[in-house]
Design an enzyme around this catalytic site. Structure first.
Site, PDB file in Angstrom:
ATOM      1  N   TYR A  97      10.965  -4.080  -8.170  1.00 48.69           N
ATOM      2  CA  TYR A  97       9.705  -3.905  -8.888  1.00 48.69           C
ATOM      3  C   TYR A  97       8.777  -2.815  -8.354  1.00 48.69           C
ATOM      4  CZ  TYR A  97       4.944  -5.066 -10.425  1.00 48.69           C
ATOM      5  OH  TYR A  97       3.683  -4.996 -10.914  1.00 48.69           O
TER       6      TYR A  97
ATOM      7  N   GLY B 273      -1.044   0.828  -4.882  1.00 50.04           N
ATOM      8  CA  GLY B 273      -2.347   0.242  -4.584  1.00 50.04           C
ATOM      9  C   GLY B 273      -3.451   0.968  -5.322  1.00 50.04           C
TER      10      GLY B 273
ATOM     11  N   ASN C  75       1.261   0.673   5.891  1.00 52.02           N
ATOM     12  CA  ASN C  75       1.673  -0.101   4.729  1.00 52.02           C
ATOM     13  C   ASN C  75       2.382  -1.330   5.265  1.00 52.02           C
ATOM     14  OD1 ASN C  75       2.653  -1.047   2.258  1.00 52.02           O
ATOM     15  ND2 ASN C  75       4.441   0.272   2.325  1.00 52.02           N
ATOM     16  N   GLY C  76       1.928  -2.510   4.847  1.00 48.01           N
ATOM     17  CA  GLY C  76       2.571  -3.736   5.305  1.00 48.01           C
ATOM     18  C   GLY C  76       1.560  -4.841   5.484  1.00 48.01           C
TER      19      GLY C  76
ATOM     20  N   CYS D 102       0.865  -1.181   0.000  1.00 48.80           N
ATOM     21  CA  CYS D 102       0.000   0.000   0.000  1.00 48.80           C
ATOM     22  C   CYS D 102       0.896   1.225   0.000  1.00 48.80           C
ATOM     23  CB  CYS D 102      -0.869   0.037   1.247  1.00 48.80           C
ATOM     24  SG  CYS D 102      -2.017  -1.339   1.372  1.00 48.80           S
TER      25      CYS D 102
END
Ligand code: SF4
Length: 473
Positions: free
Chosen positions: A249, A28, A100-101, A2
């Site tokens: 990426y 996201g 985020n995670g 995210c």
């Protein structure tokens, strides 16, 4: 994966958050949310992209100089607006939070919150757990101060496992950010005038006028009080294991994460790949990247191999990234609409295609077919990361080993056959770590190596799989 963005001391928090989130939309695309604070919290969550979710009316309504924003792609819990962030709790003080995670002990923690802490978890998303653990322990202290805040987050570190970079605003107290002790996911912060901002990637800070930034360190808490004073402390020191896939990426090439420039890292990955390809000795006429992520590595590879670099595949920029779209059906549909070949660059040539990774192989197979149909003499495929073989429990939506093409076939030659390439080469694990880290080795590379830096218990793994299967039905 995210994206988060938070600000305090802004002239207009909504505008800063909106601009900051647009820069990390790639992290996201399922849902997004913005919350601002102006004596009250104003929370607005929607499905879809940031630009299509918010309008001028929202800007007029969402006043204040403090706020938090989030873009989501689901790992725990289904997609949809009900699981969008930020999350809110009114006790104690009123707290808004985004992260985020991926909490890897999600189910065990959820049970503890219900049974022991008597906290009700409404949404099916892991930030709700982090928020409620945080709120539960903060409630124990009669007085609010930085010491008590540190103790709260220290206890949280001992209870919440996995990856989490968190931002929160506590009403009338201040802005908090913390990063899990392993530092899996990136989070940077910076200051310009009286404005402090936090974001998943540095590009978001630069876009709101913050040129100088630094990382929130693994295990660190940063607190900006309501008077604009900064307090920071490392609460737990561990060996960092930042997700190496961020450089391969996920992250934008114009971001800097943990002091490693993403563009430079990708360039070095291309150089490492070229060294390994030289040893194999195949002959190619031209190097073509699979857009967009692999352009930088392909350019480095072409330069090192002394070959022309050409843009032979053009991406339809209005189709989402296939890898992060939930559900196999959506993935297959998107691939067929995503890329178009420039025949003049391909016809009659031996093509070296460069890509960042191969997950299930269906995308790679479609791309090879596209290049063959454009008249290529030979199609060789090279990937600047090793074979993906193991699930990720720290923020990426791949939970089942059997999903990976590298686990379906016993050799790289067989995978090449399956994707219909004349040859296939994966960058070695050492090559990838050397390319990103230049001597630094403090990364998580568990989806390639199977060596998980944080233990995930079997019960949680099973439950995560069931949960993801349900989400995909
Ligand atoms: S398992 Fe892979 S994707 Fe997940 S955090 Fe580790 S390196 Fe990143």
């Amino acid at each position: 994966m995210c994206g988060i963005f938070g600000v305090i001391g802004s002239q207009n928090a909504f505008i800063d958050i909106y601009r900051g989130l647009k820069m990390i939309q790639h992290r996201g695309q399922d849902s997004c949310g913005i919350a601002t604070y102006d004596r009250n919290f104003i929370i607005n969550k929607r499905e879809g992209l940031v630009t299509s979710s918010f309008e001028e009316e929202d800007m007029k309504r969402m006043t204040g100089g403090i706020g938090i924003g989030h873009v989501r792609y689901p790992t725990i819990g289904k997609g949809g607006v009900e699981n969008a962030q930020p999350s809110f709790t009114n006790t104690p003080y009123g707290i808004i939070m985004a992260h985020n995670g991926n909490v890897s002990n999600y189910f065990e923690l959820k049970e503890r919150l219900h049974k022991k802490y008597k906290r009700y978890i409404n949404a099916d998303v892991d930030v709700e757990l982090i928020l409620n653990v945080f709120a539960y322990h903060l409630t124990k202290y009669k007085e609010f101060n930085f010491e008590n805040l540190c103790q709260t987050v220290k206890t949280l570190f001992s209870e919440v496992k996995g990856s989490y970079s968190v931002i929160a605003y506590i009403a009338e107290k201040g802005f908090v950010a913390f990063r899990d002790p392993n530092g899996f996911r990136p989070i940077v912060f910076g200051k310009s005038g009286g404005k402090y901002a936090f974001a998943s990637e540095s590009v978001s800070l630069e876009t709101v006028g913050i040129e100088n930034f630094e990382d929130v360190n693994p295990g660190e808490i940063i607190f900006i009080d309501n008077d604009g004073e900064i307090h920071r402390r490392i609460l737990e020191e561990k060996k960092q294991t930042a997700c190496i896939f961020e450089w391969v990426y996920f992250a934008r090439p114009d971001s800097v994460i943990d002091e490693i420039n993403v563009y430079n890292a990708r360039y070095r990955l291309g150089e490492e790949l070229s060294e390994e390809l030289k040893k194999i000795g195949n002959k190619y006429d031209v190097v073509i990247p699979v857009p967009d992520t692999s352009r930088t590595a392909a350019l480095a590879c072409a330069t090192k191999l002394n070959l022309p670099y050409r843009e032979g595949l053009i991406k339809n920029r209005y189709v989402g990234r296939t890898f992060i779209m939930p559900g196999q059906k959506k993935r297959i549909d998107a691939v067929s609409e995503k890329l178009h070949a420039i025949k003049d660059e391909i016809k009659g040539r031996s093509i070296l295609l460069i890509d960042d990774s191969i997950v299930r192989g269906n995308t790679s197979k479609s791309i090879v077919r596209l290049v063959r149909n454009a008249g290529a003499k030979e199609v060789h495929f090279a990937v600047y990361s090793p074979p993906l073989r193991y699930p990720c429990y720290f923020g990426i939506d791949i939970q089942r080993c059997e999903e990976f093409i590298a686990n379906k076939y016993e050799s790289v030659a067989k995978i090449a056959e399956e994707i219909d390439a004349d040859s296939l080469h994966y960058l070695s694990l050492q090559g990838m770590i050397r390319g990103v880290g230049q001597g630094r080795k403090d990364f998580c590379a568990a989806c390639f190596s199977g060596k998980y830096p944080v233990k995930v218990n079997e019960k949680d793994i099973d439950q995560i799989r069931i949960d993801r299967d349900l989400a995909h039905t």
